[in-house]
Design a protein around this motif. Structure first.
Motif, PDB file in Angstrom:
ATOM      1  N   ILE A   1      32.559  23.814  46.071  1.00 35.05           N
ATOM      2  CA  ILE A   1      32.165  24.098  44.671  1.00 35.05           C
ATOM      3  C   ILE A   1      31.918  25.420  44.292  1.00 35.05           C
ATOM      4  O   ILE A   1      30.917  25.881  44.904  1.00 35.05           O
ATOM      5  CB  ILE A   1      31.118  23.265  44.238  1.00 35.05           C
ATOM      6  CG1 ILE A   1      31.544  21.803  44.503  1.00 35.05           C
ATOM      7  CG2 ILE A   1      31.074  23.382  42.845  1.00 35.05           C
ATOM      8  CD1 ILE A   1      30.426  20.775  44.074  1.00 35.05           C
ATOM      9  N   ILE A   2      32.810  26.085  43.409  1.00 32.98           N
ATOM     10  CA  ILE A   2      32.410  27.479  43.167  1.00 32.98           C
ATOM     11  C   ILE A   2      32.573  27.693  41.767  1.00 32.98           C
ATOM     12  O   ILE A   2      33.125  26.694  41.046  1.00 32.98           O
ATOM     13  CB  ILE A   2      33.359  28.488  44.160  1.00 32.98           C
ATOM     14  CG1 ILE A   2      34.981  28.065  43.756  1.00 32.98           C
ATOM     15  CG2 ILE A   2      33.329  28.536  45.422  1.00 32.98           C
ATOM     16  CD1 ILE A   2      35.630  29.294  44.212  1.00 32.98           C
ATOM     17  N   GLU A   3      32.023  28.863  41.303  1.00 27.59           N
ATOM     18  CA  GLU A   3      32.247  29.186  39.825  1.00 27.59           C
ATOM     19  C   GLU A   3      33.520  30.070  39.724  1.00 27.59           C
ATOM     20  O   GLU A   3      34.086  30.665  40.939  1.00 27.59           O
ATOM     21  CB  GLU A   3      31.073  29.899  39.201  1.00 27.59           C
ATOM     22  CG  GLU A   3      29.848  29.267  39.280  1.00 27.59           C
ATOM     23  CD  GLU A   3      28.725  29.997  38.481  1.00 27.59           C
ATOM     24  OE1 GLU A   3      27.782  29.472  38.238  1.00 27.59           O
ATOM     25  OE2 GLU A   3      28.756  31.190  38.341  1.00 27.59           O
ATOM     26  N   LYS A   4      34.201  29.993  38.636  1.00 26.29           N
ATOM     27  CA  LYS A   4      35.521  30.751  38.316  1.00 26.29           C
ATOM     28  C   LYS A   4      35.155  32.141  38.765  1.00 26.29           C
ATOM     29  O   LYS A   4      34.016  32.838  38.452  1.00 26.29           O
ATOM     30  CB  LYS A   4      36.185  30.492  37.015  1.00 26.29           C
ATOM     31  CG  LYS A   4      35.222  31.055  35.910  1.00 26.29           C
ATOM     32  CD  LYS A   4      35.779  30.631  34.481  1.00 26.29           C
ATOM     33  CE  LYS A   4      35.012  30.876  33.407  1.00 26.29           C
ATOM     34  NZ  LYS A   4      35.576  30.766  32.031  1.00 26.29           N
ATOM     35  N   LYS A   5      36.295  32.930  39.139  1.00 27.07           N
ATOM     36  CA  LYS A   5      36.335  34.292  39.546  1.00 27.07           C
ATOM     37  C   LYS A   5      35.755  34.650  40.776  1.00 27.07           C
ATOM     38  O   LYS A   5      35.769  35.654  41.232  1.00 27.07           O
ATOM     39  CB  LYS A   5      35.716  35.134  38.554  1.00 27.07           C
ATOM     40  CG  LYS A   5      36.218  34.994  36.908  1.00 27.07           C
ATOM     41  CD  LYS A   5      35.482  36.072  36.026  1.00 27.07           C
ATOM     42  CE  LYS A   5      36.352  35.735  34.633  1.00 27.07           C
ATOM     43  NZ  LYS A   5      35.839  36.704  33.639  1.00 27.07           N
ATOM     44  N   GLN A   6      35.251  33.483  41.439  1.00 28.76           N
ATOM     45  CA  GLN A   6      34.513  33.482  42.891  1.00 28.76           C
ATOM     46  C   GLN A   6      35.859  33.596  43.738  1.00 28.76           C
ATOM     47  O   GLN A   6      36.711  32.691  43.619  1.00 28.76           O
ATOM     48  CB  GLN A   6      33.604  32.474  43.082  1.00 28.76           C
ATOM     49  CG  GLN A   6      32.300  33.079  42.258  1.00 28.76           C
ATOM     50  CD  GLN A   6      31.463  34.340  42.598  1.00 28.76           C
ATOM     51  OE1 GLN A   6      31.205  34.745  43.614  1.00 28.76           O
ATOM     52  NE2 GLN A   6      31.458  35.017  41.570  1.00 28.76           N
ATOM     53  N   PRO A   7      35.426  34.182  44.826  1.00 28.25           N
ATOM     54  CA  PRO A   7      36.618  34.121  46.053  1.00 28.25           C
ATOM     55  C   PRO A   7      36.226  32.703  46.879  1.00 28.25           C
ATOM     56  O   PRO A   7      35.017  32.169  47.108  1.00 28.25           O
ATOM     57  CB  PRO A   7      36.487  35.220  46.888  1.00 28.25           C
ATOM     58  CG  PRO A   7      34.750  35.632  46.690  1.00 28.25           C
ATOM     59  CD  PRO A   7      34.523  35.273  45.332  1.00 28.25           C
ATOM     60  N   VAL A   8      37.362  32.044  47.582  1.00 26.68           N
ATOM     61  CA  VAL A   8      37.022  31.112  48.383  1.00 26.68           C
ATOM     62  C   VAL A   8      38.351  31.183  49.463  1.00 26.68           C
ATOM     63  O   VAL A   8      39.100  31.470  49.270  1.00 26.68           O
ATOM     64  CB  VAL A   8      37.100  29.688  47.663  1.00 26.68           C
ATOM     65  CG1 VAL A   8      38.595  29.617  47.059  1.00 26.68           C
ATOM     66  CG2 VAL A   8      36.710  28.516  48.572  1.00 26.68           C
ATOM     67  N   ALA A   9      37.741  30.656  50.757  1.00 23.78           N
ATOM     68  CA  ALA A   9      38.389  30.566  51.710  1.00 23.78           C
ATOM     69  C   ALA A   9      38.645  29.360  52.694  1.00 23.78           C
ATOM     70  O   ALA A   9      37.462  28.722  52.722  1.00 23.78           O
ATOM     71  CB  ALA A   9      38.545  31.576  52.763  1.00 23.78           C
TER      72      ALA A   9
END
Lengths: 116, 114
Positions: free
Chosen positions: A12-20
């Motif tokens: 779960i992340i906030e928009k504009k954050q990166p994820v891999a």
């Protein structure tokens, strides 16, 4: 024999954050796929690797998505920056077939992404 | 262009009933492969069967059977005497002899009611 391993299972992340997302295919499988699965839909191909070469990335949104498969084994799929519409399950699959689609796909359990 | 259509989005049956999941495909290639996958709530798609375009023999595996008919471009899947553990989403898929690419249908969600 170990199956296709994916991590993380949930993110779960906030928009504009990166994820891999990371994928370890079945040993000896030359072909690796990343699929996107939206709720109530079938898997849609993002990118396909034959060994370390990306042979089909026509559906990968290259402005924010990137992938790599170093040494032709593990693979990483990255999104930067994430958007609300990227919330989905990201599936990794591998197959022993190379060049022809005769082999069945073996899937991991998927990485479920929620973008807030 | 290739396409796989699963018109049944959701099916509910009572345990022990038989149920058939329909799959219709489109391709101009003469050599292709058809697959069925099961996706239980855990999320991992599990391979069930593969058929090539030159083998129209029906296949039975326990309570599962598949009916491949090239004349109607269909590859239907029947579960006999359904069980609660059969509850899942089932996907039909098509691949060609070249390109190593798979085309999935939108899936049929099967619920077996005890």
């Amino acid at each position: 024999e170990a199956g296709v391993v994916q991590s993380p299972r949930y993110k779960i992340i906030e928009k504009k954050q990166p994820v891999a997302f990371w994928c370890n295919p079945i040993s000896g499988h030359n072909t690796l796929y990343w699929y996107l699965q939206n709720l109530g839909q079938g898997p849609e191909l993002l990118i396909r690797y034959e060994n370390e070469e990306a042979v089909d990335d026509s559906q990968l949104p290259k402005d924010r998505f990137s992938a790599e498969r170093l040494k032709g084994v593990d693979s990483t799929l990255k999104i930067q920056p994430a958007e609300l519409g990227d919330s989905a399950v990201y599936l990794c699959a591998s197959s022993i077939g190379q060049g022809t689609a005769t082999g069945e796909l073996f899937f991991g359990e998927g990485s479920r992404l929620t973008v807030l | 262009a290739q396409k796989v259509t699963q018109v049944q989005t959701e099916i509910s049956v009572v345990e022990k009933e038989d149920v058939t999941l329909d799959c219709v495909y489109e391709t101009r290639d003469t050599t292709y492969y058809l697959f069925w996958y099961k996706q239980p709530p855990s999320g991992e798609l599990v391979f069930l069967i593969r058929r090539n375009s030159f083998d129209e023999q029906n296949e039975i595996s326990g309570r599962y059977s598949w009916n491949f008919q090239k004349s109607t471009s269909s590859f239907n899947f029947t579960i006999t005497a359904s069980q609660v553990v059969d509850s899942a989403v089932y996907f039909c898929a098509l691949s060609l002899n070249t390109g190593n690419q798979f085309y999935f249908g939108t899936g049929t969600s099967l619920t077996v009611i005890p």
